[in-house]
Design a protein around this motif. Structure first.
Motif, PDB file in Angstrom:
ATOM      1  N   LYS A 157       0.824  -1.205   0.000  1.00  0.00           N
ATOM      2  CA  LYS A 157       0.000   0.000   0.000  1.00  0.00           C
ATOM      3  C   LYS A 157       0.858   1.255   0.000  1.00  0.00           C
ATOM      4  O   LYS A 157       0.599   2.202  -0.749  1.00  0.00           O
ATOM      5  CB  LYS A 157      -0.929  -0.005   1.215  1.00  0.00           C
ATOM      6  N   LYS A 158       1.911   1.258   0.810  1.00  0.00           N
ATOM      7  CA  LYS A 158       2.794   2.434   0.874  1.00  0.00           C
ATOM      8  C   LYS A 158       3.627   2.570  -0.391  1.00  0.00           C
ATOM      9  O   LYS A 158       3.924   3.683  -0.833  1.00  0.00           O
ATOM     10  CB  LYS A 158       3.683   2.338   2.109  1.00  0.00           C
ATOM     11  N   VAL A 159       4.018   1.435  -0.979  1.00  0.00           N
ATOM     12  CA  VAL A 159       4.754   1.498  -2.243  1.00  0.00           C
ATOM     13  C   VAL A 159       3.874   2.141  -3.317  1.00  0.00           C
ATOM     14  O   VAL A 159       4.318   3.025  -4.063  1.00  0.00           O
ATOM     15  CB  VAL A 159       5.210   0.098  -2.690  1.00  0.00           C
ATOM     16  N   ALA A 160       2.619   1.698  -3.409  1.00  0.00           N
ATOM     17  CA  ALA A 160       1.709   2.259  -4.404  1.00  0.00           C
ATOM     18  C   ALA A 160       1.530   3.765  -4.200  1.00  0.00           C
ATOM     19  O   ALA A 160       1.511   4.535  -5.174  1.00  0.00           O
ATOM     20  CB  ALA A 160       0.358   1.556  -4.342  1.00  0.00           C
ATOM     21  N   ALA A 161       1.435   4.172  -2.957  1.00  0.00           N
ATOM     22  CA  ALA A 161       1.292   5.602  -2.672  1.00  0.00           C
ATOM     23  C   ALA A 161       2.531   6.369  -3.121  1.00  0.00           C
ATOM     24  O   ALA A 161       2.426   7.465  -3.677  1.00  0.00           O
ATOM     25  CB  ALA A 161       1.041   5.816  -1.178  1.00  0.00           C
ATOM     26  N   ARG A 162       3.705   5.794  -2.903  1.00  0.00           N
ATOM     27  CA  ARG A 162       4.947   6.446  -3.326  1.00  0.00           C
ATOM     28  C   ARG A 162       5.026   6.531  -4.851  1.00  0.00           C
ATOM     29  O   ARG A 162       5.441   7.554  -5.409  1.00  0.00           O
ATOM     30  CB  ARG A 162       6.144   5.660  -2.768  1.00  0.00           C
ATOM     31  N   LEU A 163       4.602   5.478  -5.533  1.00  0.00           N
ATOM     32  CA  LEU A 163       4.659   5.479  -6.989  1.00  0.00           C
ATOM     33  C   LEU A 163       3.769   6.562  -7.583  1.00  0.00           C
ATOM     34  O   LEU A 163       4.047   7.084  -8.667  1.00  0.00           O
ATOM     35  CB  LEU A 163       4.244   4.109  -7.538  1.00  0.00           C
ATOM     36  N   GLY A 164       2.710   6.906  -6.866  1.00  0.00           N
ATOM     37  CA  GLY A 164       1.812   7.939  -7.356  1.00  0.00           C
ATOM     38  C   GLY A 164       2.379   9.344  -7.270  1.00  0.00           C
ATOM     39  O   GLY A 164       1.782  10.283  -7.814  1.00  0.00           O
ATOM     40  N   THR A 165       3.519   9.513  -6.604  1.00  0.00           N
ATOM     41  CA  THR A 165       4.101  10.849  -6.422  1.00  0.00           C
ATOM     42  C   THR A 165       5.316  11.110  -7.299  1.00  0.00           C
ATOM     43  O   THR A 165       5.791  12.243  -7.347  1.00  0.00           O
ATOM     44  CB  THR A 165       4.528  11.043  -4.947  1.00  0.00           C
ATOM     45  N   VAL A 166       5.861  10.085  -7.971  1.00  0.00           N
ATOM     46  CA  VAL A 166       7.117  10.247  -8.705  1.00  0.00           C
ATOM     47  C   VAL A 166       6.869  10.714 -10.133  1.00  0.00           C
ATOM     48  O   VAL A 166       5.734  10.680 -10.638  1.00  0.00           O
ATOM     49  CB  VAL A 166       7.928   8.930  -8.711  1.00  0.00           C
TER      50      VAL A 166
END
Length: 244
Positions: A157-166
């Protein structure tokens, strides 16, 4: 052969400096540096100092500092989300990726990760990654130490959230139709790569990452191990971004 690099908390402001502690022990007792030999000091945050050994003591060396410089951080910034692997495969991946030039490594607790980082064991495992990255950065004479994320690891879940910001996110996947060699790359920001564990990335994880904006890509027709996939992908990006 290029001068060996040693890491310090802060670069010396004076022209003379005594390198002690673990780094001093390594310089004096392991590498057995001698008077007149060149050395490099780095704070791991872009700062570099060039020096020369003036004297060697027991577990320390006295240096004459001749020049200081600053190396700018790479842009785009390269982030690898590395699925936690069993045994020493994760450490092998960290070592190789650091030598190539990764800027941040995120330990990912994937659903198919055989090894699970729980409690004190997880903290110790993460510290091994940190130590491995540190030694590899010294070997590669890097002015910037890569960041190792996680506390100790990061959820899907946190990885997906990070991917949405790059600026751009790619998932290495053997069934992808597009190749990383042809993917559109941003001029600045962060480029994130997701590397699965030994068992690969589940359909649910892939779906979450794609929904966050990531693009599945492959390197070629061969299926690489988790310990080598990130290294190969970083090599492709380093060439395309003119880092190499």
């Amino acid at each position: 052969m290029s001068a060996p690099l040693f890491l310090v908390d802060d670069l010396p402001a004076a022209s003379r400096y005594t390198l002690g502690g673990k780094e001093g022990h390594h310089a004096a007792d392991v590498q057995r540096l001698k008077s007149g030999e060149a050395v490099l000091l780095s704070d791991g945050r872009g700062g570099l100092a060039q020096g020369e050994v003036a004297a060697v003591g027991r577990g320390s060396v006295d240096l004459l500092i001749s020049e200081r410089s600053f190396i700018s951080a790479g842009d785009p910034r390269l982030v690898v989300v590395q699925g936690i692997a069993k045994g020493d495969r994760g450490e092998l991946a960290v070592q190789a990726m650091t030598e190539i030039g990764v800027d941040e490594i995120v330990p990912w607790a994937a659903s198919r990760s055989v090894a699970q980082w729980r409690g004190d064991r997880g903290l110790r495992a993460r510290e091994k990654w940190v130590a491995t990255a540190r030694e590899a950065a010294k070997q590669a004479r890097r002015a910037w130490l890569p960041v190792v994320g996680g506390d100790p690891d990061v959820s899907t879940k946190k990885v997906a959230a990070r991917l949405g910001t790059v600026a751009a996110a790619f998932v290495l996947h053997e069934e992808a139709s597009d190749r990383l060699t042809a993917a559109k790359l941003p001029e600045s920001g962060e480029i994130a790569l997701v590397v699965g564990p030994e068992g690969g990335i589940s359909d649910q994880e892939l779906g979450a990452f794609v929904a966050a904006g990531a693009h599945p890509v492959k390197l070629g027709d061969s299926v690489l191990r988790t310990s080598t996939a990130g290294m190969a992908a970083l090599a492709v990006l380093s060439a395309r971004l003119d880092r190499w």
